[in-house]
Design an enzyme around this catalytic site. Structure first.
Site, PDB file in Angstrom:
ATOM      1  N   SER A  57       8.361   4.014  -0.600  1.00  0.00           N
ATOM      2  CA  SER A  57       7.184   3.236  -1.017  1.00  0.00           C
ATOM      3  C   SER A  57       7.124   3.700  -2.452  1.00  0.00           C
ATOM      4  O   SER A  57       7.132   2.685  -3.373  1.00  0.00           O
ATOM      5  CB  SER A  57       6.083   4.041  -0.476  1.00  0.00           C
ATOM      6  OG  SER A  57       4.808   3.203  -0.935  1.00  0.00           O
ATOM      7  N   SER A  62       0.816  -1.227  -0.187  1.00  0.00           N
ATOM      8  CA  SER A  62       0.079  -0.027  -0.095  1.00  0.00           C
ATOM      9  C   SER A  62       0.855   1.179  -0.093  1.00  0.00           C
ATOM     10  O   SER A  62       1.749   1.172   0.716  1.00  0.00           O
ATOM     11  CB  SER A  62      -0.989   0.087   1.239  1.00  0.00           C
ATOM     12  OG  SER A  62      -1.961   0.892   0.997  1.00  0.00           O
ATOM     13  N   GLU A  63       0.838   1.981  -0.834  1.00  0.00           N
ATOM     14  CA  GLU A  63       1.532   3.234  -1.114  1.00  0.00           C
ATOM     15  C   GLU A  63       1.818   4.330   0.107  1.00  0.00           C
ATOM     16  O   GLU A  63       2.822   4.824   0.089  1.00  0.00           O
ATOM     17  CB  GLU A  63       1.105   3.963  -2.394  1.00  0.00           C
ATOM     18  CG  GLU A  63       0.038   4.622  -2.275  1.00  0.00           C
ATOM     19  CD  GLU A  63      -1.060   4.000  -3.055  1.00  0.00           C
ATOM     20  OE1 GLU A  63      -1.012   2.818  -3.034  1.00  0.00           O
ATOM     21  OE2 GLU A  63      -2.096   4.466  -3.686  1.00  0.00           O
ATOM     22  N   ASN A  64       0.781   3.941   1.064  1.00  0.00           N
ATOM     23  CA  ASN A  64       1.230   4.980   2.315  1.00  0.00           C
ATOM     24  C   ASN A  64       2.255   4.196   2.946  1.00  0.00           C
ATOM     25  O   ASN A  64       2.857   5.004   4.053  1.00  0.00           O
ATOM     26  CB  ASN A  64      -0.025   5.348   2.983  1.00  0.00           C
ATOM     27  CG  ASN A  64      -0.574   3.903   3.534  1.00  0.00           C
ATOM     28  OD1 ASN A  64      -0.797   2.949   2.774  1.00  0.00           O
ATOM     29  ND2 ASN A  64      -1.171   3.997   4.710  1.00  0.00           N
ATOM     30  N   GLY A  65       2.786   3.084   2.658  1.00  0.00           N
ATOM     31  CA  GLY A  65       4.083   2.718   3.691  1.00  0.00           C
ATOM     32  C   GLY A  65       4.010   1.335   4.195  1.00  0.00           C
ATOM     33  O   GLY A  65       4.541   1.243   5.211  1.00  0.00           O
TER      34      GLY A  65
END
Lengths: 217, 233
Positions: free
Chosen positions: A87, A45-48
């Site tokens: 990320s 997930s690109e938020n980390g």
């Protein structure tokens, strides 16, 4: 005709053992529910976070552990957290094997529009532009037509673009389509949907070669 | 040890003024500097340019600054959860620059790392690239994006010490480490300010050199934006 879960089920068959996968918001999120459990896959997930697990049990939610849709999540053994630059290094650096995201429009040369409707909806692109500009393997999950019944598979996108010439495969409620240099190549049709139905619902150039098999899901 | 600890929020905010550019860590409401935002609301400084992935919700996060019309311009990647934001944007009161999320992160990192600009493939061929320099490398097109220039970076970490060393927790990490040292002054608030020497140097996420001021936040609401749970079978 497939429903949203049906689309997710069909896309899940594209997820292979050892893949790192980024799932967009909406139908793509459902794909995680249908991935075979005899293969090893990690969701990014690109938020980390890498190694996302299911939603937490009630009362066990943690405000510091969310996905890109801002939903509370859990992590699986082997998971990791990282900052936003790291990320997107995973994404831009093509370390993520498969990106699945939704779209408002896709054109026959693989352009995608999914972030803005001028004058109506301006929420922003989030990570979508980074994802589509970099991923080698992008599958679009969407309905074949919009609410007004108009085709979302077009000659040219009418909405502001998210990326150019990047979509490789599209799975809709009606069909599986490969984006080729010559246009939309029909690979499979959904149960109960005829080639003729798909032709009618596709504005862009549709390539039909030989018998088109029905999807197996 | 060089001491970065300030006595209180008022000392932490020394020098903030109208028309400055601020960075705020956080993704949605996760990992936002709640105490700094609350104090900036009280100071009611205006004309701010805010660099933040999101713009908060109507009654929390940067939404509080928006509500008082303190923000002149937002630089964000996604602003979908805020009605007041949308109203101010559509009426033209608020200037909004939407940029790809990875570009936002990398423009922070470039400022932190001393790069004037970076080339990214994100946004090439879209309106995001309009008016920007583009260049081909190995057959692929890239867009030149400049490092941010900001006066203050407001960062939230989980644990920190007076030397400014930081450890983040979960996905509350997000943009926070990338903003440390990316502005003239980096102000960090932590949930736990621990004695110097207790953090394992092997486990530090951000070394204190990137931090100018650190303080322990008074309280944290840590609001959950989308509570999603499953039932026990």
């Amino acid at each position: 005709m497939l429903d949203k879960n049906g689309i997710a089920k069909r896309i899940a068959k594209e997820v292979k053992d050892g893949y790192y996968v980024n799932l967009g918001i909406g139908i793509p999120t459902l794909v995680a529910n249908f991935v075979r459990d005899d293969i090893e896959v990690e969701f990014q997930s690109e938020n980390g976070v890498l190694g996302m697990g299911p939603f937490p049990f009630e009362g066990e939610e943690d405000a510091d552990i969310i996905n890109a849709g801002k939903q509370t999540i859990t992590t699986l053994p082997g998971a990791s957290f990282f900052d936003s630059a790291t990320s997107f290094a995973m994404i831009r650096g093509q370390h993520v094997d498969l990106t699945i995201l939704g779209a408002m429009e896709v054109s026959e040369n693989g352009d995608i529009a999914n972030w803005k409707i001028p004058g109506k909806m301006v929420k922003g692109m989030g990570g979508a532009m980074d994802l589509v500009a970099s991923a080698e393997n992008i599958i679009v999950a969407m309905m074949h037509t919009n609410r007004a019944g108009d085709s979302k598979l077009l000659k040219n996108c009418s909405l502001p673009l998210t990326g150019v010439g990047c979509v490789k495969k599209i799975v809709t409620n009606m069909a599986v389509i490969e984006v080729t240099t010559k246009g939309f190549k029909l690979l499979e049709r959904a149960p109960g949907v005829s080639v003729e139905d798909i032709k009618k619902a596709t504005e862009g150039h549709l390539i039909i070669e030989g018998d088109i098999p029905e999807m197996r899901i | 040890m060089i001491n970065k600890k300030v006595a209180n929020i008022s000392e932490a905010l020394q020098g903030v003024a109208d028309n400055m550019t601020f960075m705020f860590g956080g993704f949605g409401l996760s990992g936002i500097p709640e105490n700094a935002i609350a104090a900036l609301v009280k100071r009611n400084i205006k004309g701010l340019t805010c660099i933040s992935n999101n713009a908060g919700v109507d009654d929390f996060g940067l939404g509080l600054l928006l509500h008082q019309k303190q923000i002149k311009k937002m630089v964000s990647s996604y602003v979908g959860e805020n009605d007041e934001f949308e109203r101010q944007m559509l009426s033209g009161e608020l200037d909004v620059e939407l940029i790809p999320q990875g570009t936002l992160a990398e423009r922070c990192r470039a400022a932190q790392a001393g790069f004037p600009a970076i080339y990214t493939p994100a946004g090439y061929g879209t309106e995001v690239a309009e008016g920007k320099e583009t260049r081909e490398f190995d057959g692929k097109m890239y867009v030149l994006e400049h490092a941010f220039k900001a006066d203050f970076a407001f960062v939230k970490a989980w644990k920190g010490d007076a030397a400014g060393n930081l450890i983040f927790k979960g996905t509350a990490r997000n943009f926070n480490p990338n903003m440390c040292g990316a502005a003239k002054i980096t102000v960090v608030e932590v949930e736990e300010l621990v004695p110097v020497g207790t953090l394992d140097p092997n486990q530090i996420h951000i070394p204190g050199i990137f931090v100018q001021r650190i303080f322990q936040g008074e309280t944290y609401e840590k609001r959950i934006e989308q509570l999603t749970v499953r039932q026990k079978a």
